[in-house]
Enzyme design. Structure first.
Site, PDB file in Angstrom:
ATOM      1  N   ASP A  71     -14.069  58.462 -50.554  1.00 35.39           N
ATOM      2  CA  ASP A  71     -13.904  58.880 -49.164  1.00 35.39           C
ATOM      3  C   ASP A  71     -12.481  58.534 -48.765  1.00 35.39           C
ATOM      4  OD1 ASP A  71     -13.842  59.227 -46.418  1.00 35.39           O
ATOM      5  OD2 ASP A  71     -15.791  58.308 -46.064  1.00 35.39           O
ATOM      6  N   VAL A  72     -11.633  59.540 -48.631  1.00 34.78           N
ATOM      7  CA  VAL A  72     -10.210  59.275 -48.400  1.00 34.78           C
ATOM      8  C   VAL A  72      -9.935  58.682 -47.030  1.00 34.78           C
ATOM      9  CG1 VAL A  72      -9.461  61.073 -50.011  1.00 34.78           C
ATOM     10  CG2 VAL A  72      -9.690  61.618 -47.562  1.00 34.78           C
ATOM     11  N   ASN A  98      -4.897  66.750 -51.450  1.00 36.82           N
ATOM     12  CA  ASN A  98      -5.479  68.039 -51.081  1.00 36.82           C
ATOM     13  C   ASN A  98      -6.664  67.933 -50.124  1.00 36.82           C
ATOM     14  OD1 ASN A  98      -6.241  71.009 -51.590  1.00 36.82           O
ATOM     15  ND2 ASN A  98      -8.051  69.900 -52.309  1.00 36.82           N
ATOM     16  N   TYR A 166      -6.524  70.726 -36.341  1.00 32.24           N
ATOM     17  CA  TYR A 166      -6.014  71.144 -37.646  1.00 32.24           C
ATOM     18  C   TYR A 166      -4.507  71.391 -37.585  1.00 32.24           C
ATOM     19  CZ  TYR A 166      -5.838  73.583 -42.135  1.00 32.24           C
ATOM     20  OH  TYR A 166      -5.542  73.954 -43.434  1.00 32.24           O
ATOM     21  N   LYS A 170      -1.673  69.184 -39.648  1.00 29.58           N
ATOM     22  CA  LYS A 170      -0.831  69.800 -40.670  1.00 29.58           C
ATOM     23  C   LYS A 170       0.654  69.738 -40.299  1.00 29.58           C
ATOM     24  CE  LYS A 170      -3.977  70.783 -43.659  1.00 29.58           C
ATOM     25  NZ  LYS A 170      -3.999  70.107 -44.979  1.00 29.58           N
TER      26      LYS A 170
END
Length: 261
Positions: A71-72, A98, A166, A170
């Site tokens: 789990d990042v 990613n 999002y 990003k």
């Protein structure tokens, strides 16, 4: 998340580069991991679901793949991932950051804090945690150095409507990429970013049915085969450490990106 690590096979090439790919259970991550395996890398597959990661590993050469459910968003889980890779293979030459997520299209004023946090925790904090862990290994290993490739998005340049979390995450990835590049110089650590537009994955299936555009119209958008993204990452990864692709955009040629808005 299944708390298990799977070492697939026993044969290995001790000279093969060691790569870590997050979000490797599907889509871009799966395509990139398989391309790196085809190029001879030893690849640690990280993601939440062990069964999906095992599916990515199903055609890997013996001894060239580790399945490490991760789990990042959790620092201890990320640290355990890199400790496992270092214990098994002794080093980390490449991190492909990613792992990412999104929420359904929602007007800015209706996005909840929970939705915002879910996206930012995965897309930005997860990338930061993985980059820090990889950076420490790359700085200390002999020979020193390595490469980090962050998955940005065309939304890191031009936002879509109804996607504030999002878009913001990003855009922030671009700042993270530049910071890693700057601080990595003295340790032979290169960092670049790939910005992807409409690769055909389960996450982009909705685009064929039509998505909201900047002028509030609804239009179907073209996609491209995800293999083109994998080929681009493989090129970036294959450069010597004295050369770097700082930013690369790979996109469906006729998608509404240039001129969006």
């Amino acid at each position: 998340m299944v708390d298990a690590t799977v070492d697939v096979g026993w044969e290995e090439n001790a000279m093969a580069p060691v790569s870590v790919v997050t979000g490797a259970g599907s889509g871009v991550g799966r395509a990139v991991a398989r391309a790196l395996l085809d190029a001879g890398h030893r690849v640690a597959l990280a993601g939440r679901r062990a069964d999906a990661l095992t599916g990515t590993a199903d055609r890997a050469p013996a001894g060239h793949v580790l399945v490490v459910p991760t789990d990042v968003t959790v620092e201890a889980s990320v640290d355990a991932l890199f400790a496992t890779v270092r214990e098994r293979w002794g080093r980390v030459d490449l991190l492909v950051n990613n792992a990412g997520t999104n929420v359904p299209a929602t007007p800015l004023e209706d996005v909840t804090v929970e939705q915002w946090s879910r996206v930012v925790d995965t897309n930005l904090t997860g990338a930061f945690l993985c980059a820090c862990a990889a950076f420490r290994v790359m700085r200390e290993q002999d020979p020193q150095g390595g490469r980090i490739i962050n998955n940005g998005s065309v939304s890191a340049h031009t936002p879509r409507p109804d996607a504030v979390a999002y878009n913001a995450s990003k855009h922030a990835i671009t700042g993270l990429t530049k910071s890693i590049s700057l601080e990595g110089r003295r340790h032979r650590i290169a960092c670049g970013q790939i910005d992807i537009g409409n690769a055909a994955t389960p996450l982009t299936e909705r685009m064929s049915a039509g998505v909201r555009q900047a002028d509030d119209s609804i239009a179907a958008e073209p996609t491209m085969d995800v293999s083109h993204v994998a080929d681009a990452v493989r090129y970036m990864a294959g450069l010597p450490l004295d050369a770097n692709v700082q930013f690369m955009t790979v996109m469906a040629t006729t998608m509404p990106f240039i001129g969006r808005g």
